[in-house]
Design an enzyme around this catalytic site. Structure first.
Site, PDB file in Angstrom:
ATOM      1  N   HIS A 266     102.518  22.302  88.268  1.00 50.95           N
ATOM      2  CA  HIS A 266     103.262  21.387  89.137  1.00 50.95           C
ATOM      3  C   HIS A 266     103.638  20.161  88.338  1.00 50.95           C
ATOM      4  O   HIS A 266     102.858  19.703  87.501  1.00 50.95           O
ATOM      5  CB  HIS A 266     102.403  20.987  90.350  1.00 50.95           C
ATOM      6  CG  HIS A 266     103.198  20.371  91.445  1.00 50.95           C
ATOM      7  ND1 HIS A 266     103.512  19.035  91.476  1.00 50.95           N
ATOM      8  CD2 HIS A 266     103.777  20.938  92.540  1.00 50.95           C
ATOM      9  CE1 HIS A 266     104.248  18.799  92.549  1.00 50.95           C
ATOM     10  NE2 HIS A 266     104.433  19.928  93.212  1.00 50.95           N
TER      11      HIS A 266
ATOM     12  N   ASP B  79     102.721  27.727  96.427  1.00 46.18           N
ATOM     13  CA  ASP B  79     103.423  29.004  96.495  1.00 46.18           C
ATOM     14  C   ASP B  79     102.533  30.195  96.141  1.00 46.18           C
ATOM     15  O   ASP B  79     102.863  31.331  96.466  1.00 46.18           O
ATOM     16  CB  ASP B  79     104.649  28.985  95.569  1.00 46.18           C
ATOM     17  CG  ASP B  79     105.733  28.072  96.107  1.00 46.18           C
ATOM     18  OD1 ASP B  79     105.829  27.942  97.339  1.00 46.18           O
ATOM     19  OD2 ASP B  79     106.479  27.481  95.303  1.00 46.18           O
TER      20      ASP B  79
HETATM   21  N1  ACO Z   1     103.181  29.276  83.393  1.00 49.59           N
HETATM   22  C1  ACO Z   1     103.163  29.173  82.050  1.00 49.59           C
HETATM   23  N2  ACO Z   1     103.452  28.043  81.403  1.00 49.59           N
HETATM   24  C2  ACO Z   1     103.775  26.974  82.147  1.00 49.59           C
HETATM   25  C3  ACO Z   1     103.805  27.009  83.539  1.00 49.59           C
HETATM   26  C4  ACO Z   1     103.497  28.223  84.154  1.00 49.59           C
HETATM   27  N3  ACO Z   1     103.512  28.344  85.485  1.00 49.59           N
HETATM   28  N4  ACO Z   1     104.124  25.778  83.985  1.00 49.59           N
HETATM   29  C5  ACO Z   1     104.310  25.003  82.928  1.00 49.59           C
HETATM   30  N5  ACO Z   1     104.103  25.726  81.811  1.00 49.59           N
HETATM   31  C6  ACO Z   1     104.210  25.250  80.445  1.00 49.59           C
HETATM   32  C7  ACO Z   1     105.660  25.309  79.959  1.00 49.59           C
HETATM   33  O1  ACO Z   1     105.999  26.563  79.435  1.00 49.59           O
HETATM   34  C8  ACO Z   1     105.676  24.223  78.931  1.00 49.59           C
HETATM   35  O2  ACO Z   1     105.062  24.692  77.768  1.00 49.59           O
HETATM   36  P1  ACO Z   1     105.581  24.237  76.320  1.00 49.59           P
HETATM   37  O3  ACO Z   1     105.392  22.757  76.288  1.00 49.59           O
HETATM   38  O4  ACO Z   1     104.707  24.995  75.387  1.00 49.59           O
HETATM   39  O5  ACO Z   1     107.023  24.638  76.268  1.00 49.59           O
HETATM   40  C9  ACO Z   1     104.753  23.167  79.536  1.00 49.59           C
HETATM   41  O6  ACO Z   1     103.868  23.873  80.404  1.00 49.59           O
HETATM   42  C10 ACO Z   1     105.499  22.103  80.325  1.00 49.59           C
HETATM   43  O7  ACO Z   1     106.453  22.730  81.187  1.00 49.59           O
HETATM   44  P2  ACO Z   1     107.516  21.902  82.033  1.00 49.59           P
HETATM   45  O8  ACO Z   1     108.408  22.857  82.746  1.00 49.59           O
HETATM   46  O9  ACO Z   1     108.170  20.867  81.197  1.00 49.59           O
HETATM   47  O10 ACO Z   1     106.521  21.148  82.995  1.00 49.59           O
HETATM   48  P3  ACO Z   1     106.748  20.636  84.423  1.00 49.59           P
HETATM   49  O11 ACO Z   1     105.674  19.721  84.705  1.00 49.59           O
HETATM   50  O12 ACO Z   1     108.125  20.183  84.607  1.00 49.59           O
HETATM   51  O13 ACO Z   1     106.559  22.015  85.261  1.00 49.59           O
HETATM   52  C11 ACO Z   1     106.953  23.492  86.999  1.00 49.59           C
HETATM   53  C12 ACO Z   1     106.564  22.079  86.611  1.00 49.59           C
HETATM   54  C13 ACO Z   1     108.468  23.682  86.791  1.00 49.59           C
HETATM   55  C14 ACO Z   1     106.622  23.697  88.472  1.00 49.59           C
HETATM   56  C15 ACO Z   1     106.186  24.512  86.131  1.00 49.59           C
HETATM   57  O14 ACO Z   1     104.801  24.312  86.237  1.00 49.59           O
HETATM   58  C16 ACO Z   1     106.556  25.952  86.458  1.00 49.59           C
HETATM   59  O15 ACO Z   1     107.570  26.470  85.972  1.00 49.59           O
HETATM   60  N6  ACO Z   1     105.732  26.652  87.308  1.00 49.59           N
HETATM   61  C17 ACO Z   1     106.050  27.975  87.755  1.00 49.59           C
HETATM   62  C18 ACO Z   1     107.063  27.932  88.889  1.00 49.59           C
HETATM   63  C19 ACO Z   1     106.422  27.455  90.163  1.00 49.59           C
HETATM   64  O16 ACO Z   1     105.362  27.907  90.554  1.00 49.59           O
HETATM   65  N7  ACO Z   1     107.145  26.578  90.864  1.00 49.59           N
HETATM   66  C20 ACO Z   1     106.699  26.041  92.151  1.00 49.59           C
HETATM   67  C21 ACO Z   1     106.425  24.572  92.043  1.00 49.59           C
HETATM   68  S1  ACO Z   1     105.716  23.938  93.529  1.00 49.59           S
HETATM   69  C22 ACO Z   1     106.954  23.944  94.626  1.00 49.59           C
HETATM   70  O17 ACO Z   1     108.119  23.928  94.343  1.00 49.59           O
HETATM   71  C23 ACO Z   1     106.552  24.016  96.049  1.00 49.59           C
END
Ligand code: ACO
Length: 382
Positions: free
Chosen positions: A268, A319
């Site tokens: 998140h 989720d």
């Molecule tokens: N699985 C694997 N790696 C992840 C995940 C994940 N679920 N989430 C973040 N990371 C990693 C990224 O790959 C990235 O790695 P890197 O630095 O080596 O490239 C790092 O963590 C940072 O990722 P960002 O996308 O910049 O982080 P952010 O804080 O913006 O992420 C997000 C938030 C988009 C929700 C992310 O955690 C994600 O993609 N999760 C999966 C999708 C999801 O479940 N979304 C629902 C969110 S809650 C909602 O909307 C109700």
């Protein structure tokens, strides 16, 4: 500020304060992360406040008393019908169209038939009335389209059922069990509002141009659809299915992470130490699995959760449990995100109204990284 600030670039707007709001607080105690709707902790609301009470809280500023709740309930029930033209359109839209796309279309169509379609976008009272109508109508729209795409007869709204039970009855033709109804209503309460997430931001940007409430909600639905946001609940179910058995979890997660895949339902932007909604909803998953006498998906979810939390330090978000919860209710996978939207409408609407009540156009800047200044050469010389 004009001409300055372009050097302060925050990719993904991370950490940027773009609004003030009195609707939700996700800072928690000492900034540790938590969730409050208008000053009430989510844990307390989850204990026994219904979706209707929560929606009233968000739209009207405080929890309703008995009379206010009864009147609100009546207004929602009176607004449940959707125009025949929309039902007809649902029959024309190809069956393969994702329910999130047909919901986006539905809200656009509902705007044309709203009795206050010509009201000023800044008319606070008209916006509250429009929001109440949309809360009721969106549930009917999702359920009707579901029945139509499956070739089933429509199940009309029932005045003896509350918002959540009525929705489940319109989708399945059956009144849900007490456990199922309670779990669904809880998920609706948890999904109702979440500060300046991507879809709410989208709604507020649209409203900030003095566009209308329905247009802002259409923008929000389009934004919620993506798999990094609301669409993650559908993708989270696919993770469970692909893992398939508890003993596969470790290898599956290891391989997915090695391929640099995102594990949907985890992580998140704001909650780095856990999403309070996920912990609450997980308990309902266990209760529902027990009621249906099949804990297979709970047993698969557990090691996945353990692996992702320990290997990637990424706790589950809301989720993750909602995907199994809706599966236990027999709902189609592609209904999970429309249900999220059906709940979030109250939060979106509250934000749109707050934006319009204190509006300033949202117009950020971009840092230019394109070619330096150059001259246009005549076509023959290019
Ligand atoms: N699985 C694997 N790696 C992840 C995940 C994940 N679920 N989430 C973040 N990371 C990693 C990224 O790959 C990235 O790695 P890197 O630095 O080596 O490239 C790092 O963590 C940072 O990722 P960002 O996308 O910049 O982080 P952010 O804080 O913006 O992420 C997000 C938030 C988009 C929700 C992310 O955690 C994600 O993609 N999760 C999966 C999708 C999801 O479940 N979304 C629902 C969110 S809650 C909602 O909307 C109700």
């Amino acid at each position: 500020m004009s001409g300055t600030g372009v050097d302060e670039y925050h990719p993904g707007l991370e950490g940027v304060i773009a609004n003030e709001t009195a609707i939700a607080n996700i800072e928690g105690k000492d900034g540790a992360g938590g969730l409050e709707y208008r000053g009430y902790r989510i844990e307390e609301l989850a204990e026994g406040v219904s979706y209707e009470e929560t929606a009233f809280l968000l739209l009207h500023g405080d929890l309703p008393n008995r009379v206010q709740l009864a009147e609100f309930d009546q207004r929602l029930k009176a607004a449940r019908a959707i125009p025949d033209a929309l039902v007809k359109l649902f029959k024309e839209i190809p069956a393969h169209v994702h329910p999130m796309d047909s919901l986006r279309t539905a809200v656009s169509v509902l705007a044309h038939f709203d009795p206050e379609v010509d009201a000023s976008p800044t008319d606070h009272a008209a916006n509250v009335r429009k929001s109440e109508r949309l809360i009721a109508q969106m549930a009917t729209a999702v359920a009707y389209r579901e029945r139509i795409r499956k070739g089933l007869p429509l199940v009309v709204p029932r005045d003896d059922l509350d918002h959540s039970a009525n929705f489940l009855s319109m989708v399945s033709g059956k009144v849900p069990s007490e456990t199922m109804w309670g779990a669904f209503d809880l998920s609706m309460v948890l999904y109702t509002e979440h500060e300046l997430n991507a879809s709410t931001f989208s709604a507020r940007v649209t409203a900030s141009t003095l566009s209308d409430l329905h247009s802002a909600i259409v923008a929000a639905i389009g934004t919620l659809k993506g798999s990094l946001h609301g669409g993650a609940n559908e993708e989270a179910w696919k993770v469970l299915e692909q893992v398939g058995a508890p003993e596969n979890a470790e290898r599956w997660i290891h391989d997915a992470l090695a391929r640099k895949e995102r594990i949907m339902g985890f992580g998140h932007r704001v909650y780095k130490h856990g999403d309070p909604r996920a912990a609450i909803l997980k308990r309902s998953c266990a209760a529902l699995a027990k009621e249906i006498g099949d804990d297979r998906w709970e047993r698969i979810a557990e090691p996945i959760e353990r692996e992702v939390t320990t290997k990637k330090m990424l706790p589950p978000n809301v989720d993750w449990p909602s995907a199994r919860l809706y599966h236990y209710m027999g709902l189609e996978i592609d209904l999970y995100t429309p249900i999220f939207a059906m709940a979030r409408i109250a939060g979106w609407a509250a934000h749109v109204i707050e934006q319009l009540d204190h509006n300033r156009l949202m117009r950020p800047r971009a840092r230019y990284i394109g070619p330096p200044l150059r001259q246009v050469r005549p076509l023959a010389e290019r």
